[in-house]
Motif scaffolding. Structure first.
Motif, mmCIF file in Angstrom:
data_model
loop_
_atom_site.group_PDB
_atom_site.id
_atom_site.type_symbol
_atom_site.label_atom_id
_atom_site.label_comp_id
_atom_site.label_asym_id
_atom_site.label_seq_id
_atom_site.Cartn_x
_atom_site.Cartn_y
_atom_site.Cartn_z
ATOM 1 N N ILE A 233 0.835 -1.205 0.000
ATOM 2 C CA ILE A 233 0.000 0.000 0.000
ATOM 3 C C ILE A 233 0.867 1.251 0.000
ATOM 4 O O ILE A 233 0.538 2.248 -0.648
ATOM 5 N N LEU A 234 1.997 1.233 0.730
ATOM 6 C CA LEU A 234 2.898 2.387 0.734
ATOM 7 C C LEU A 234 3.378 2.709 -0.676
ATOM 8 O O LEU A 234 3.335 3.869 -1.110
ATOM 9 N N SER A 235 3.826 1.699 -1.407
ATOM 10 C CA SER A 235 4.324 1.929 -2.766
ATOM 11 C C SER A 235 3.253 2.542 -3.651
ATOM 12 O O SER A 235 3.479 3.531 -4.357
ATOM 13 N N ILE A 236 2.065 1.954 -3.618
ATOM 14 C CA ILE A 236 0.970 2.434 -4.460
ATOM 15 C C ILE A 236 0.541 3.836 -4.047
ATOM 16 O O ILE A 236 0.283 4.705 -4.886
ATOM 17 N N VAL A 633 -5.186 7.935 -13.163
ATOM 18 C CA VAL A 633 -3.855 7.484 -12.728
ATOM 19 C C VAL A 633 -3.936 6.805 -11.368
ATOM 20 O O VAL A 633 -3.377 5.717 -11.152
ATOM 21 N N LEU A 634 -4.639 7.448 -10.420
ATOM 22 C CA LEU A 634 -4.724 6.871 -9.080
ATOM 23 C C LEU A 634 -5.483 5.550 -9.093
ATOM 24 O O LEU A 634 -5.091 4.586 -8.420
ATOM 25 N N ALA A 635 -6.569 5.486 -9.864
ATOM 26 C CA ALA A 635 -7.335 4.242 -9.956
ATOM 27 C C ALA A 635 -6.484 3.129 -10.549
ATOM 28 O O ALA A 635 -6.473 1.993 -10.045
ATOM 29 N N ALA A 639 -5.217 -0.255 -8.746
ATOM 30 C CA ALA A 639 -5.589 -1.516 -9.392
ATOM 31 C C ALA A 639 -4.388 -2.444 -9.509
ATOM 32 O O ALA A 639 -4.547 -3.672 -9.550
ATOM 33 N N ALA A 640 -3.180 -1.872 -9.545
ATOM 34 C CA ALA A 640 -1.970 -2.694 -9.633
ATOM 35 C C ALA A 640 -1.808 -3.601 -8.420
ATOM 36 O O ALA A 640 -1.105 -4.616 -8.489
ATOM 37 N N LEU A 641 -2.465 -3.261 -7.288
ATOM 38 C CA LEU A 641 -2.402 -4.138 -6.116
ATOM 39 C C LEU A 641 -2.969 -5.521 -6.424
ATOM 40 O O LEU A 641 -2.662 -6.492 -5.736
ATOM 41 N N GLY A 642 -3.786 -5.609 -7.469
ATOM 42 C CA GLY A 642 -4.378 -6.885 -7.840
ATOM 43 C C GLY A 642 -3.380 -7.915 -8.322
ATOM 44 O O GLY A 642 -3.727 -9.101 -8.433
ATOM 45 N N ILE A 652 -9.214 -4.257 -1.668
ATOM 46 C CA ILE A 652 -8.820 -2.848 -1.512
ATOM 47 C C ILE A 652 -8.607 -2.212 -2.875
ATOM 48 O O ILE A 652 -9.034 -1.074 -3.133
ATOM 49 N N ALA A 653 -7.956 -2.940 -3.772
ATOM 50 C CA ALA A 653 -7.685 -2.413 -5.116
ATOM 51 C C ALA A 653 -8.979 -2.052 -5.833
ATOM 52 O O ALA A 653 -9.093 -0.966 -6.425
ATOM 53 N N PHE A 654 -9.965 -2.946 -5.789
ATOM 54 C CA PHE A 654 -11.216 -2.664 -6.491
ATOM 55 C C PHE A 654 -11.962 -1.500 -5.848
ATOM 56 O O PHE A 654 -12.445 -0.597 -6.543
ATOM 57 N N ILE A 655 -12.075 -1.516 -4.519
ATOM 58 C CA ILE A 655 -12.833 -0.470 -3.835
ATOM 59 C C ILE A 655 -12.250 0.904 -4.127
ATOM 60 O O ILE A 655 -12.973 1.849 -4.469
ATOM 61 N N VAL A 656 -10.937 1.039 -4.005
ATOM 62 C CA VAL A 656 -10.322 2.351 -4.217
ATOM 63 C C VAL A 656 -10.358 2.735 -5.695
ATOM 64 O O VAL A 656 -10.698 3.869 -6.046
ATOM 65 N N ALA A 657 -10.025 1.797 -6.589
ATOM 66 C CA ALA A 657 -10.002 2.123 -8.022
ATOM 67 C C ALA A 657 -11.389 2.510 -8.519
ATOM 68 O O ALA A 657 -11.565 3.556 -9.172
ATOM 69 N N PHE A 658 -12.399 1.695 -8.220
ATOM 70 C CA PHE A 658 -13.753 2.019 -8.668
ATOM 71 C C PHE A 658 -14.251 3.294 -7.992
ATOM 72 O O PHE A 658 -14.857 4.161 -8.634
#
Length: 698
Positions: A233-236, A633-635, A639-642, A652-658
């Motif tokens: 999460i820190l990297s993203i 860009v942020l989404a 999404a890369a967390l996937g 987390i990736a889906f919730i934040v990206a969407f």
């Protein structure tokens, strides 16, 4: 005097550039070294004050050496009557492991299942093997495979930890590479420029290197804790935030180049117009993350300061390194794209000018339709279960430990290998045992003996306390098992003078779920209050900040509604980890306010000069493209967390990206400007904008 003055103007950006090059060259490698101080031992992230955590501490007194269990389970292909021979061979195979590096003590004898179709034994290994754990498990599996006609599998905490470490093994390279490539491609498409996307990427990488170095130093001194989830999460977060702030600054710099023939004046003007919005946006995210320090869950507390450090580093890079490079490059930064023409407010913003006109013509219709769509999505939010995920859903795809645990559950009581652990006073052992055995859902309960195993001898007494292992009938990760733990606690707590505590894997999951619910109740209003105060200070208004906070909160609830449908019907999840809604809230609300800050701070600037109505039109037109680009860009970054095969990070990736896309495309683009247009100058009360007459503002 002129030449020395001009040379002095170049000195500051050159010094800043050299400083950041030094930071990047010296601290950049820490982005790949953070895993050295990370731990994936989930026992280190339990609720601090929970009963199950106190049991973990009490258990240590009953173990001469702290260990991690590996459950070996054998199933057989033949149908003969050689059960005794199988059991003897299985016991010999694991007994031969005694003395092997990483293995602690002798293994337990093989125990047959009630259906006679499987055997299980427990091998204890050292808890801090780190990178050596896969090798130790491989030797155990090879030894267990020597049983003729049997299929051997490894389950239990050690096997799960190995699979978890394997899932995080690509977090340094794969996740970072996917995120950076994704951002670079989007920037190239947005700017149609060669140099600027590379400059923004370098700015983000420098910020990440600095953040990782600071976190590494703190984690190495046990000031903060880092696990694979926090590391990812820190990297993203740093890459996404640094890119967003850079987009805001570079877009404003491009506008100012059309007004200022001198690049120094353009940078000063761009910084002067942008720094407050950038700092305010960063403050909402950083302080929102720091609110996680109020959590009783240690992994939530870990993310708070680590994430805040990342945001601060992103801001430092955006406001120092990036302006220095823009001064040195000037208009060349945007080559081969054409510069904006001075005096043309629509230049490069034709689409957003049309959207702004639509909002201006029918604001009530726009906000009513947008609001109805968000409310419809939010209606499904109560269907999202956040009671935790079963073991077979922790990993995305197959994991050997999950398959082994499923095999174990088919032939043994569901809680085999993960017993509920009861610590009680030794002189009350018998009534505590009776209470445990009489509890609905408990398959068996026995005191742990000097051999370290339950049953078969006198109980081991340490400081007047005994340990009882209670095997549950239901799988250890099920709701039924959690209900059994609750009943078990009620039963043993009622034994007079026993001072009994109930812990173990299921109890830890139960306590984590209850703690997460308490954390949400406490932290959500604190984060909303923090954001509201920041918006009041930035916008010098009371009604507008309330309006913005309400819209991003609605966006979060709508996102949960859509997520519930997607998780159930697309991904096949039965629920989410207990901490997912809180993480989603902190990220979405804080980051969602970012885009409204970018929009409304610009609207306020334009309204002071042109009036409220024209200010909304100009602000939405000017910021529409850059904020949408920032949202995309942020989404894409989140999404890369996937790529990490864990359900928690995928959720987390889906919730934040969407949620970011929904906020960017609906809330910030339509709902907020339409509401502001419909309410008019009153929305800015008590600032001087709110005191303007309708004739002046409309």
């Amino acid at each position: 005097m002129t030449n020395p003055s001009r040379r002095a103007r170049w000195l500051v950006p050159l010094v800043l550039l050299l400083v950041w090059l030094g930071i990047g060259g010296t601290l950049g490698p820490y982005a790949g070294k953070l895993g050295e101080v990370a731990t994936n031992d989930q026992a280190a992230f339990l609720p601090r004050s929970a009963e199950s955590t106190r049991v973990v501490d009490a258990q240590r007194a009953f173990q001469q050496d702290e260990t991690l269990p590996v459950i070996v389970v054998w199933t057989f292909d033949d149908d003969d009557d050689g059960a005794a021979a199988h059991r003897e061979a299985a016991t010999r195979s694991v007994a031969a492991l005694a003395g092997e590096p990483g293995v602690v003590g002798p293994a337990s004898p093989a125990v047959p299942s009630r259906d006679g179709e499987a055997l299980q034994a427990v091998v204890q290994v050292e808890p801090d093997l780190g990178d050596r754990l896969p090798d130790v498990l491989e030797r155990i599996e090879e030894a267990a495979a020597q049983v003729p006609g049997a299929r051997a599998q490894l389950a239990g905490p050690a096997a799960s930890q190995a699979d978890l470490s394997d899932a995080f093994s690509g977090i340094d390279g794969l996740l970072l590479g996917v995120a950076l490539i994704t951002v670079l491609v989007i920037l190239l498409l947005v700017y149609r420029s060669v140099l600027l996307p590379l400059v923004i990427i370098v700015s983000a990488v420098f910020a990440l290197g600095l953040a990782c170095a600071v976190v590494y130093a703190l984690a190495d001194r046990d000031v903060v804790r880092v696990d694979g989830q926090v590391q990812g999460i820190l990297s993203i977060l740093v890459i996404g935030a640094a890119t967003d702030y850079a987009l805001l600054l570079t877009a404003r710099f491009r506008e100012e180049l059309a007004r200022h023939p001198d690049r120094f004046g353009a940078v000063r003007a761009a910084l002067g117009a942008s720094w407050q919005a950038v700092v305010a946006s960063a403050a909402t995210v950083a302080l929102g993350l720091l609110a996680l320090l109020l959590s009783d869950l240690t992994n939530n507390r870990a993310l708070g300061p680590v994430g805040a450090i990342g945001i601060v580093c992103a801001v430092l890079s955006t406001l120092t390194f990036l302006p220095a490079v823009l001064v040195l490059l000037g208009r060349a930064a945007y080559w081969p794209a054409k510069p904006v023409r001075a005096g043309d407010p629509e230049a490069g913003h034709r689409l957003w000018h049309r959207i702004a006109e639509r909002v201006d013509r029918a604001p009530r219709r726009v906000w009513a339709i947008s609001l109805a769509a968000l409310v419809a999505c939010a209606a499904f939010a109560p269907t999202l279960s956040s009671k935790g995920v079963p073991l077979d859903e922790i990993f995305v795809g197959d994991a050997p430990s999950v398959t082994a645990q499923q095999t174990l559950a088919r032939h043994f009581p569901g809680g085999s290998g993960n017993p509920a652990v009861i610590i009680a006073d030794a002189d009350r052992l018998d009534p505590v045992l009776a209470a445990a055995r009489d509890t609905e859902g408990v398959a068996s309960a026995d005191a742990v003996t000097a051999s370290g195993r339950p049953g078969g001898g006198d109980p081991k007494v340490v400081d007047g306390r005994v340990r009882i292992d209670a095997t549950l009938q239901a799988p250890a990760d099920s709701d039924a098992a959690k209900s059994t733990v609750a009943r078990l606690r009620t039963a043993v707590h009622a034994v007079p003078g026993a001072d009994a505590l109930v812990g173990g894997y299921t109890a830890q999951q139960y306590d984590t779920q209850r703690t997460a619910e308490h954390d949400r109740t406490l932290i959500v209003p604190v984060v909303l209050a923090i954001i509201l105060v920041i918006l009041v200070v930035l916008l010098r208004s009371l009604l507008m900040p309330v309006l913005l906070v309400a819209t991003v909160a609605l966006n979060f609830v709508a996102t949960l509604g859509v997520s519930s449908l997607v998780f159930t019907h697309v991904f096949g999840f039965s629920g989410t980890d207990a901490s997912v809604p809180l993480y989603g809230f902190v990220f979405l609300v804080a980051l969602g306010v970012d885009y409204n800050i970018f929009l409304m701070s610009r609207v306020r600037q334009e309204s002071l000069e042109h009036g409220v109505r024209e200010g909304i039109l100009r602000g939405l037109t000017a910021t529409g493209g850059v904020i949408t680009s920032a949202g995309v860009v942020l989404a894409a970054t989140f999404a890369a967390l996937g790529v990490i095969p864990l359900a928690f990070l995928l959720q987390i990736a889906f919730i934040v990206a969407f949620g970011v896309l929904l906020d960017t495309l609906v809330v910030r683009s339509l709902l907020v400007p339409a509401l502001a247009r419909d309410i008019g100058a009153v929305a800015w009360w008590p600032s001087r904008l709110g005191r303007r007459t309708p004739a002046r503002t409309e």
